[in-house]
Enzyme design. Structure first.
Site, PDB file in Angstrom:
ATOM      1  N   LYS A  83       0.833  -1.202   0.000  1.00  0.00           N
ATOM      2  CA  LYS A  83       0.000   0.000   0.000  1.00  0.00           C
ATOM      3  C   LYS A  83       0.869   1.253   0.000  1.00  0.00           C
ATOM      4  O   LYS A  83       2.084   1.199   0.174  1.00  0.00           O
ATOM      5  CB  LYS A  83      -0.918  -0.012   1.224  1.00  0.00           C
ATOM      6  CG  LYS A  83      -0.169   0.084   2.548  1.00  0.00           C
ATOM      7  CD  LYS A  83      -1.119   0.106   3.733  1.00  0.00           C
ATOM      8  CE  LYS A  83      -0.338   0.226   5.038  1.00  0.00           C
ATOM      9  NZ  LYS A  83      -1.224   0.330   6.201  1.00  0.00           N
ATOM     10  N   TYR A  90      13.578  30.529   7.567  1.00  0.00           N
ATOM     11  CA  TYR A  90      12.339  31.139   8.035  1.00  0.00           C
ATOM     12  C   TYR A  90      12.271  31.171   9.558  1.00  0.00           C
ATOM     13  O   TYR A  90      12.685  30.235  10.244  1.00  0.00           O
ATOM     14  CB  TYR A  90      11.136  30.363   7.505  1.00  0.00           C
ATOM     15  CG  TYR A  90      10.798  30.651   6.062  1.00  0.00           C
ATOM     16  CD1 TYR A  90      10.399  31.919   5.663  1.00  0.00           C
ATOM     17  CD2 TYR A  90      10.869  29.645   5.107  1.00  0.00           C
ATOM     18  CE1 TYR A  90      10.081  32.183   4.337  1.00  0.00           C
ATOM     19  CE2 TYR A  90      10.558  29.886   3.775  1.00  0.00           C
ATOM     20  CZ  TYR A  90      10.154  31.166   3.406  1.00  0.00           C
ATOM     21  OH  TYR A  90       9.848  31.420   2.094  1.00  0.00           O
TER      22      TYR A  90
END
Length: 385
Positions: free
Chosen positions: A54, A273
């Site tokens: 998956k 940042y």
């Protein structure tokens, strides 16, 4: 006399290699995935070893991973949804494929068309599945999923007990009895024993139906929990199923990011940042063209009070500093000899001893998330196909 400007024609230039067109290169070792599956299969003989593919094969590519494992002898696969199941079916025509994320209303025909087996997670789903089977006479089977302690999907133990008499009928339709460990990566967690005891009692009620409990970490809890089928997932892709011990699995992914600038930064300057990192000395920073849009976690950068991940530049581990941006991250290469980190070079972000679990822990998450978030912007290289 008139002046005529010459027509400008584009000059032909040699084509750049594909790796030069992206900020990073993701190398996936399919031979290592095969070796990991074979190791787990050998550990659990004579129990069948399935493969969970998956999440796009845990970010490694569902189709190449399935192709490799099918050629290696895997004949049972677990996927998240019908779309993934169809892709696996196109590769593995005779495989057994289970769909983990429940049976949604009206999906019976799509499941049958691709010969996929749903996990039945509730009495409502069981009623819908029975109605579909009754009207179509489809005989593909389904897994009965029972919740023994995860409290996520699955019938309650009481619901499972209430319908257990059904297995005495000739056409009960169940091909697998399944539950899922919540804490298998913590071997001494008391919930493991509780789940094992509950599932053992349910196996008695559903005698004759193959059963499955062990995921990757569950396999390492010992043979008493292997039942009839084990379902490794993350371990196939190199994540450590035994976090308290040395990783027994081969690493699968290597991630390299391209250095696009090396810059000098003075002492006391902030990086990135939020000005969350401040240099303690005059520093050299290598700026790499990989960021959180590529699946490299924003939280992996070092900030005040929290060290970040490390990357390998010129053969040496160096710290990632400042907050990771969408497309960029910064590596402190001050301790490297001058000129050893250059524009155009690669920094190793995963590989060379830096595993997905280490990177995940630094970012406050797990190796599973690191694997499945690796983006599609990288140039992908498959080896060992």
């Amino acid at each position: 006399m008139s002046l005529v400007e010459p027509t400008l024609q584009p000059t032909s230039a040699p084509a750049l290699p594909a790796a030069a067109l992206t900020g990073g290169v993701l190398t996936i070792d399919l031979a290592a995935i095969e070796a990991n599956w074979k190791r787990l299969a050998a550990m659990t003989l004579p129990v069948e070893c399935a493969a969970v593919v998956k999440g796009d094969g845990y970010g490694c590519g569902l189709e190449p991973v399935t192709t490799k494992l099918y050629k290696a002898g895997c004949r049972t696969f677990f996927v998240a949804d019908i779309a993934e199941g169809r892709l696996v079916r196109a590769i593995a025509a005779d495989a057994t494929i289970y769909v983990l994320d429940s049976m949604m209303p009206g999906t019976g025909p799509a499941l049958a068309e691709a010969n996929l087996r749903p996990l039945i997670n509730s009495p409502t789903e069981l009623a819908e599945w029975d109605a579909f089977v009754a009207t179509t006479s489809w005989e593909g089977g389904a897994s009965l999923h029972i919740d023994t302690g995860m409290n996520r999907l699955g019938l309650t133990v009481d619901e499972a007990v209430a319908i257990a008499a059904r297995v005495r009928s000739e056409n009960h339709g169940f091909t697998l009895l399944m539950s899922h460990f919540a804490c298998a990566d913590t071997p001494d967690h008391p919930l493991n024993d509780r789940q094992v005891r509950l599932f053992r009692e349910l196996r008695i009620l559903y005698r004759g139906i193959p059963s499955s409990l062990a995921n990757s970490s569950g396999i390492f809890l010992g043979g008493t929990v292997h039942c009839d089928l084990v379902r490794p997932g993350a371990a196939l892709y190199g994540s450590n199923p035994t976090p308290s011990r040395t990783n027994p699995m081969r690493p699968v992914v290597e991630l390299k990011g391209r250095i696009i600038q090396v810059r000098q930064v003075g002492k006391g300057e902030t990086v990135g940042y939020g000005a969350a990192f401040t240099t303690a000395r005059p520093s050299r920073l290598a700026i790499v063209a990989v960021g959180y849009a590529d699946g490299y976690a924003r939280a992996a950068g070092g900030i005040k009070g929290k060290p970040g991940a490390e990357a390998i530049v010129a053969g040496k581990r160096c710290p990632v500093v400042g907050r990771v941006s969408m497309d960029l991250l910064a590596i402190d290469v001050t301790d490297l000899p001058d000129g050893s980190a250059r524009r155009g070079d690669f920094a190793t972000l995963i590989g060379g001893g830096i595993g997905v679990d280490e990177l995940g822990a630094t970012a406050g998450t797990i190796g599973y998330e690191v694997l499945t978030r690796l983006g599609r912007r990288y140039h992908r290289v498959y080896k060992g196909a």
